[in-house]
Write an enzyme that holds these catalytic residues in place. Sequence first.
Site, PDB file in Angstrom:
ATOM      1  N   ILE A 156      46.083  35.904  52.574  1.00  0.00           N
ATOM      2  CA  ILE A 156      46.444  36.709  51.411  1.00  0.00           C
ATOM      3  C   ILE A 156      46.632  38.168  51.814  1.00  0.00           C
ATOM      4  CG2 ILE A 156      45.610  37.620  49.204  1.00  0.00           C
ATOM      5  CD1 ILE A 156      44.376  34.896  48.656  1.00  0.00           C
ATOM      6  N   ALA A 235      40.195  39.972  44.836  1.00  0.00           N
ATOM      7  CA  ALA A 235      39.340  39.042  45.580  1.00  0.00           C
ATOM      8  C   ALA A 235      38.351  38.360  44.637  1.00  0.00           C
ATOM      9  CB  ALA A 235      38.630  39.791  46.707  1.00  0.00           C
ATOM     10  N   ARG A 236      37.134  38.855  44.583  1.00  0.00           N
ATOM     11  CA  ARG A 236      36.094  38.351  43.687  1.00  0.00           C
ATOM     12  C   ARG A 236      35.350  39.539  43.099  1.00  0.00           C
ATOM     13  NH1 ARG A 236      38.583  34.345  43.858  1.00  0.00           N
ATOM     14  NH2 ARG A 236      37.894  32.187  44.277  1.00  0.00           N
ATOM     15  N   ASP A 259      41.639  42.648  39.027  1.00  0.00           N
ATOM     16  CA  ASP A 259      41.959  41.320  38.500  1.00  0.00           C
ATOM     17  C   ASP A 259      40.704  40.487  38.341  1.00  0.00           C
ATOM     18  OD1 ASP A 259      43.769  39.212  37.676  1.00  0.00           O
ATOM     19  OD2 ASP A 259      43.318  38.248  39.594  1.00  0.00           O
ATOM     20  N   GLU A 264      32.068  38.279  34.913  1.00  0.00           N
ATOM     21  CA  GLU A 264      33.362  37.693  34.593  1.00  0.00           C
ATOM     22  C   GLU A 264      33.154  36.382  33.844  1.00  0.00           C
ATOM     23  OE1 GLU A 264      36.917  35.711  37.106  1.00  0.00           O
ATOM     24  OE2 GLU A 264      36.426  37.767  37.734  1.00  0.00           O
ATOM     25  N   HIS A 283      41.762  37.802  35.835  1.00  0.00           N
ATOM     26  CA  HIS A 283      41.732  36.850  36.954  1.00  0.00           C
ATOM     27  C   HIS A 283      42.964  35.944  36.931  1.00  0.00           C
ATOM     28  CE1 HIS A 283      38.829  34.597  39.856  1.00  0.00           C
ATOM     29  NE2 HIS A 283      40.072  34.609  40.319  1.00  0.00           N
ATOM     30  N   GLY A 285      45.435  36.250  39.403  1.00  0.00           N
ATOM     31  CA  GLY A 285      46.105  36.327  40.693  1.00  0.00           C
ATOM     32  C   GLY A 285      46.704  34.999  41.132  1.00  0.00           C
TER      33      GLY A 285
END
Length: 325
Positions: A156, A235-236, A259, A264, A283, A285
Amino acid sequence: MTTTHGPAGTRDVWLPIPPDEIDGLPEGFRYLHWDAVPEYPGDPGDCVFYAVPYMKDAEVCLRPLPLMGRVEAVQALTAGIEHLLPGLPSMPSGARLCNARGLHDASTAELALTLTLAALRGIPDFVRGQEAEEWRAGFQPALADKSVLIVGYGSIGSSIEDRLTPFECARVARIARTARDTVRGPVHPLSALSALLPDADVVILATPLTDETRGLVGRDFLARMKDGALLVNVARGAIVDTAALLPEVTSGRLRAALDVTDPEPLPAGHPLWHAPGVLITPHVGGPSSAFLPRAKRLLRDQLTLFAAGEPLRNVVATAGRSGGE
C-alpha cells in the site's frame, strides 16, 4: 442455528461472495456462500478453506472457527488481520491464516491521495461554503513542492508513492519495519523516524497495526512534526494516540485527515469530529468498486494453489506455531 452435513469426505469452502460469481474456481470442493448471517450454510466441521466475511464484526467472523476442526486455511479479505488473531488458538495445528496483501492497494492509495489533496486545498471548507452559499476564495497550499513521509512501505505504501509521483513533490521519504533499498530510493527503519519527521510537510500512515506500531503516533512523534504539517492515516486508528493528537489539532499547529480513528466508529459527541483542521472519513479506504474484482481474483488464485497442494500466498500465521510464520 441449523447446519447441513455434506456427503462423507466432503471438503467445503466457505466464501463471502456467491461462488457462481467467481469464475475459474477449481473443482474438488463444495462451495458454500456465508457472509456472516446467523445460520451457517453447512456443517463448519466440513470446512477446509474459510474465506472470512469482509467488513463484518470480528466476533461474528470468529464465531465458526472453534467448530472448524478440519480447516486448513483461513483467508482474510483485509490487509490487517489483528481481528482474527484471537481465533488462532482454536484453529487446528498447521492451519494457515492469510491476509489480503495487495487487494486494497489501489483503493487505499487513492483515498490517501484524496485525503491529502482535500486537506491541503481546503476542500471541506469549500463544501461548507457551498452549503451556506458563500464564495470562500483564498490562498491554499498545494501538494507540489511538499516533502512527504510514508510510514509503512509495504504494497500500500508503495502504491501511494506511485500516485504521488506526478504531483511534483519535493521529496518522498519512506519508513518500514526494516531498512532496504528500492528503485525509488532507500526505505528507512522505524528508528529513523525522529530524524525524518521534522522535514515532512505531509506524513502518511500506511503501516500495519502491531505491538510495535500501536500508539506509535504519540506525543513525541507529534511534537517532532513541523508546524502546519498534515497527518494522514489510512492504516489503523490505534496507531495514533487520539488524546495526544487532539491538543495538536485543536491549537491549529497540526492538521489531520483520518480514514481510521481510535475509537472506531467515532462516537457522536467525540471532540475529534469538530476539531479544527481535521477531515474524517469512515474507514472507506478498502470498500470501493476496486474491491470486488480483486477479491474474486485473490480467492480464485488462493484456492487454485490450495487445490494443487502448493504454498499459499500471504501466510501471516500458522496455528500451533509460536510466533506464526
